[in-house]
Motif scaffolding. Structure first.
Motif, short mmCIF file in Angstrom:
data_model
loop_
_atom_site.label_atom_id
_atom_site.label_comp_id
_atom_site.label_asym_id
_atom_site.label_seq_id
_atom_site.Cartn_x
_atom_site.Cartn_y
_atom_site.Cartn_z
N LEU A 277 0.99 -1.21 0.26
CA LEU A 277 0.38 0.05 -0.10
C LEU A 277 1.34 0.96 0.24
O LEU A 277 1.77 1.26 0.37
N GLN A 278 0.13 2.19 -0.31
CA GLN A 278 1.05 3.72 -0.71
C GLN A 278 0.45 4.57 -0.67
O GLN A 278 -1.10 5.06 -0.47
N GLY A 279 0.78 6.19 -0.01
CA GLY A 279 0.90 7.17 0.02
C GLY A 279 -0.99 6.91 0.94
O GLY A 279 -0.75 6.29 2.36
N ALA A 280 -2.05 7.84 0.39
CA ALA A 280 -3.14 7.81 1.66
C ALA A 280 -4.04 6.67 1.95
O ALA A 280 -4.37 6.75 3.05
N GLU A 281 -4.11 5.64 0.92
CA GLU A 281 -4.41 4.50 1.74
C GLU A 281 -3.54 3.76 2.53
O GLU A 281 -4.82 3.02 3.62
N ARG A 282 -2.06 4.07 2.44
CA ARG A 282 -1.74 3.29 3.07
C ARG A 282 -1.50 4.01 4.60
O ARG A 282 -2.40 3.36 5.65
N LYS A 286 -3.50 1.96 7.54
CA LYS A 286 -2.23 2.09 9.06
C LYS A 286 -3.68 2.49 10.23
O LYS A 286 -3.27 2.52 11.05
N GLY A 287 -4.34 4.18 10.00
CA GLY A 287 -4.80 4.34 10.92
C GLY A 287 -5.73 3.93 11.91
O GLY A 287 -6.29 3.32 12.86
N ILE A 288 -6.54 2.50 11.26
CA ILE A 288 -7.64 1.33 11.19
C ILE A 288 -6.88 0.89 12.35
O ILE A 288 -7.60 0.34 13.05
#
Length: 305
Positions: A277-282, A286-288
């Motif tokens: 995963l990259q960028g905003a999606e990662r 990761k926040g979840i």
């Protein structure tokens, strides 16, 4: 080894090194964590296991390594997801020769087979192996549904078809299967976000995904539901739900491998064409994971339930 087709059966991830080789050290660490948590089987080479990218030699290595690690504690099952009946039969024969104790079967890949073609496909595999079989019924992702009528023909003709990984997303299908077939076919929920509800409805087990990162929480939910402590199971399940939703995504492999990093049970490495995963999606995923880890629940003693 006879398979009971019940409890939690992890569809484990395949571990890779940064050089795109099998990472058997990390793989063994994860399998040991599954065994310690109390799982009832190990399923190799499913969607989460990146089956379509594995070579026959890698599949053999994974089966034999898992048999070595499990040492007879739980059955080892391998998924079959092939483009032709001939290839599927060969994988089934290979799996039996390697020592696998069961098979999970998807319908034909790429080609949208008719109901008749799908039934014949399953029958041809079943009659060419002595291994017990679980049919993977996932019309949402694989566009072919194994209907009640199709199961009726399969179960009449193939005694080694013993279970279904129920992933239609329709919980009432658990009741339909139970009403029609009783205990002739065991039902394992294949959708993480419907697991508790499916087990309350009578499903015998759970082919789980997030168990790869959270084995104890997954087994605890199963044990609590089956012991009748729904309130305690719900407490854990509600905490778990944002993580479980990571399983119903085209990037489920990357999502769950990121969760495995958080719990120390894996790495992010995937096999191309998948990429980490990259960028905003990662950051979103990761926040979840981070939010869940910050309030990870204490578990009651569940193993003796």
């Amino acid at each position: 080894m006879a398979i009971k087709w019940e409890g939690v059966m992890p569809a484990v991830t395949t571990k890779f090194t940064k050089d795109d080789e099998l990472d058997l050290v990390t793989f063994e660490k994860n399998i040991n964590a599954q065994l310690e948590a109390g799982v009832n089987g190990i399923i190799l080479g499913g969607t989460l296991g990146e089956a379509s990218t594995l070579t026959p030699a890698e599949k053999e290595t994974l089966v034999k390594k898992t048999l070595e690690i499990t040492a007879g504690q739980v059955p080892v099952i391998i998924n079959i997801a092939e483009q032709s009946t001939k290839e599927a039969i060969q994988v089934a024969k290979n799996a039996e020769a390697w020592g696998a104790q069961g098979l999970m079967l998807l319908p034909p890949m790429r080609y949208k087979a008719t109901d008749y073609e799908t039934v014949v496909y399953f029958k041809e595999i079943a009659k060419n192996t002595s291994l017990p079989i679980m049919i993977y019924n996932n019309p949402v992702d694989y566009k072919i549904e194994v209907t009640i009528d199709m199961f009726e023909e399969l179960l009449a003709d193939c005694p080694n078809i013993e279970a279904v990984k129920e992933s239609t997303r329709d919980i009432s299908n658990v009741t339909r299967l139970k009403n029609k077939f009783g205990d002739r076919i065991k039902i394992l929920c294949g959708v993480d976000t419907l697991a508790l509800e499916s087990m309350v409805a009578g499903a015998d087990g759970w082919v789980a995904g997030l168990v790869a990162a959270y084995p104890a929480e997954t087994v605890a939910i199963y044990k609590l539901v089956k012991s009748g402590d729904i309130a305690e199971a719900l407490r854990i399940y509600r905490w778990f739900m944002p993580l479980l939703e990571l399983d119903i995504s085209p990037q489920l492999v990357q999502n769950i491998k990121l969760a495995e990093v958080a719990t120390g049970l894996g790495t992010e490495y995937v096999r191309a064409p998948r990429l980490v995963l990259q960028g905003a999606e990662r950051e979103r995923v990761k926040g979840i994971i981070d939010a869940a880890m910050a309030v990870r629940p204490e578990l009651v003693e569940y193993k003796s339930l």
